[in-house]
Motif scaffolding. Structure first.
Motif, PDB file in Angstrom:
ATOM      1  N   UNK A  48       0.812  -1.338   0.605  1.00  0.00           N
ATOM      2  CA  UNK A  48      -0.049  -0.145   0.178  1.00  0.00           C
ATOM      3  C   UNK A  48       0.800   1.377  -0.298  1.00  0.00           C
ATOM      4  N   UNK A  49       0.284   2.210  -0.566  1.00  0.00           N
ATOM      5  CA  UNK A  49       1.198   3.395  -0.862  1.00  0.00           C
ATOM      6  C   UNK A  49       0.541   4.905   0.138  1.00  0.00           C
ATOM      7  N   UNK A  50       1.775   5.103   0.707  1.00  0.00           N
ATOM      8  CA  UNK A  50       0.948   6.720   1.669  1.00  0.00           C
ATOM      9  C   UNK A  50       1.227   6.983   1.158  1.00  0.00           C
ATOM     10  N   UNK A  51       1.191   8.619   1.451  1.00  0.00           N
ATOM     11  CA  UNK A  51       1.476   9.982   0.536  1.00  0.00           C
ATOM     12  C   UNK A  51       0.825  10.776   1.853  1.00  0.00           C
ATOM     13  N   UNK A  52       2.373  12.288   1.908  1.00  0.00           N
ATOM     14  CA  UNK A  52       2.153  13.071   2.587  1.00  0.00           C
ATOM     15  C   UNK A  52       3.167  14.347   2.245  1.00  0.00           C
ATOM     16  N   UNK A  53       1.952  14.810   1.970  1.00  0.00           N
ATOM     17  CA  UNK A  53       2.518  16.317   1.186  1.00  0.00           C
ATOM     18  C   UNK A  53       3.110  17.640   2.418  1.00  0.00           C
ATOM     19  N   UNK A  54       4.194  18.319   1.491  1.00  0.00           N
ATOM     20  CA  UNK A  54       4.390  19.824   2.212  1.00  0.00           C
ATOM     21  C   UNK A  54       4.437  20.259   1.480  1.00  0.00           C
ATOM     22  N   UNK A  55       5.005  21.340   1.833  1.00  0.00           N
ATOM     23  CA  UNK A  55       5.865  22.899   0.499  1.00  0.00           C
ATOM     24  C   UNK A  55       4.526  23.883   0.685  1.00  0.00           C
ATOM     25  N   UNK A  56       3.598  23.755   1.087  1.00  0.00           N
ATOM     26  CA  UNK A  56       1.717  24.344   1.071  1.00  0.00           C
ATOM     27  C   UNK A  56       2.352  25.711   2.049  1.00  0.00           C
ATOM     28  N   UNK A  62       4.796  22.175  -4.269  1.00  0.00           N
ATOM     29  CA  UNK A  62       4.608  20.995  -3.758  1.00  0.00           C
ATOM     30  C   UNK A  62       5.064  20.365  -3.529  1.00  0.00           C
ATOM     31  N   UNK A  63       5.085  19.663  -2.391  1.00  0.00           N
ATOM     32  CA  UNK A  63       6.070  18.189  -2.879  1.00  0.00           C
ATOM     33  C   UNK A  63       5.197  16.597  -1.866  1.00  0.00           C
ATOM     34  N   UNK A  64       5.417  15.835  -2.744  1.00  0.00           N
ATOM     35  CA  UNK A  64       4.151  15.016  -1.960  1.00  0.00           C
ATOM     36  C   UNK A  64       5.317  13.438  -2.029  1.00  0.00           C
ATOM     37  N   UNK A  65       5.421  13.121  -0.710  1.00  0.00           N
ATOM     38  CA  UNK A  65       6.500  11.799  -0.475  1.00  0.00           C
ATOM     39  C   UNK A  65       5.930  10.414  -0.382  1.00  0.00           C
ATOM     40  N   UNK A  66       6.350   9.336  -0.875  1.00  0.00           N
ATOM     41  CA  UNK A  66       5.414   8.439  -1.163  1.00  0.00           C
ATOM     42  C   UNK A  66       5.769   7.109  -0.505  1.00  0.00           C
TER      43      UNK A  66
END
Length: 121
Positions: free
Chosen positions: A1-9, A20-24
């Motif tokens: 399963x993939x988990x997604x975490x955004x940052x940069x807002x 914006x970045x999304x770490x998967x």
């Protein structure tokens, strides 16, 4: 399963830029088409941009075409949204999303928690 975490807002003035970045996490990341979707207060979620598994194909909503660019770094398990010439109407919560069934431009079934982007003077 993939988990997604955004940052940069954050808060930016009209005409400014944000990335914006999304770490998967998860080994299946490279097999999933990815996208960015936003939701403004009182409005439904809106597709912003999508990118294919390989990163060779992208699609951008007409409202952001020429200003936003989606990209992905498969080796780093990252997806990005470069946002230039931001407008007040770009204010929204931005979500990173993925499709585990290969739907390139959505609908997406995997979601991050969202990151707030506010464009205001």
């Amino acid at each position: 399963q993939v988990q997604l975490v955004e940052s940069g807002g954050g808060l930016v003035q009209p005409g400014g830029s944000l990335r914006l970045s999304c770490a998967a996490s998860g080994r299946a990341f490279s097999g999933y088409p990815m996208g960015w979707v936003r939701q403004a207060p009182g409005k439904e979620r809106e597709f912003v941009a999508g990118i294919s598994r390989s990163g060779s194909t992208t699609k951008h909503a007409d409202s952001v075409k020429g200003r936003f660019t989606i990209s992905r770094d498969i080796a780093k398990n990252m997806v990005y949204l470069q946002m230039n010439r931001l407008k007040v109407e770009d204010t929204a919560v931005y979500y990173c999303a993925a499709s585990s069934v290969g739907a390139a431009w959505g609908p997406y079934d995997l979601w991050g928690q969202g990151t707030q982007v506010t464009v205001s003077s």
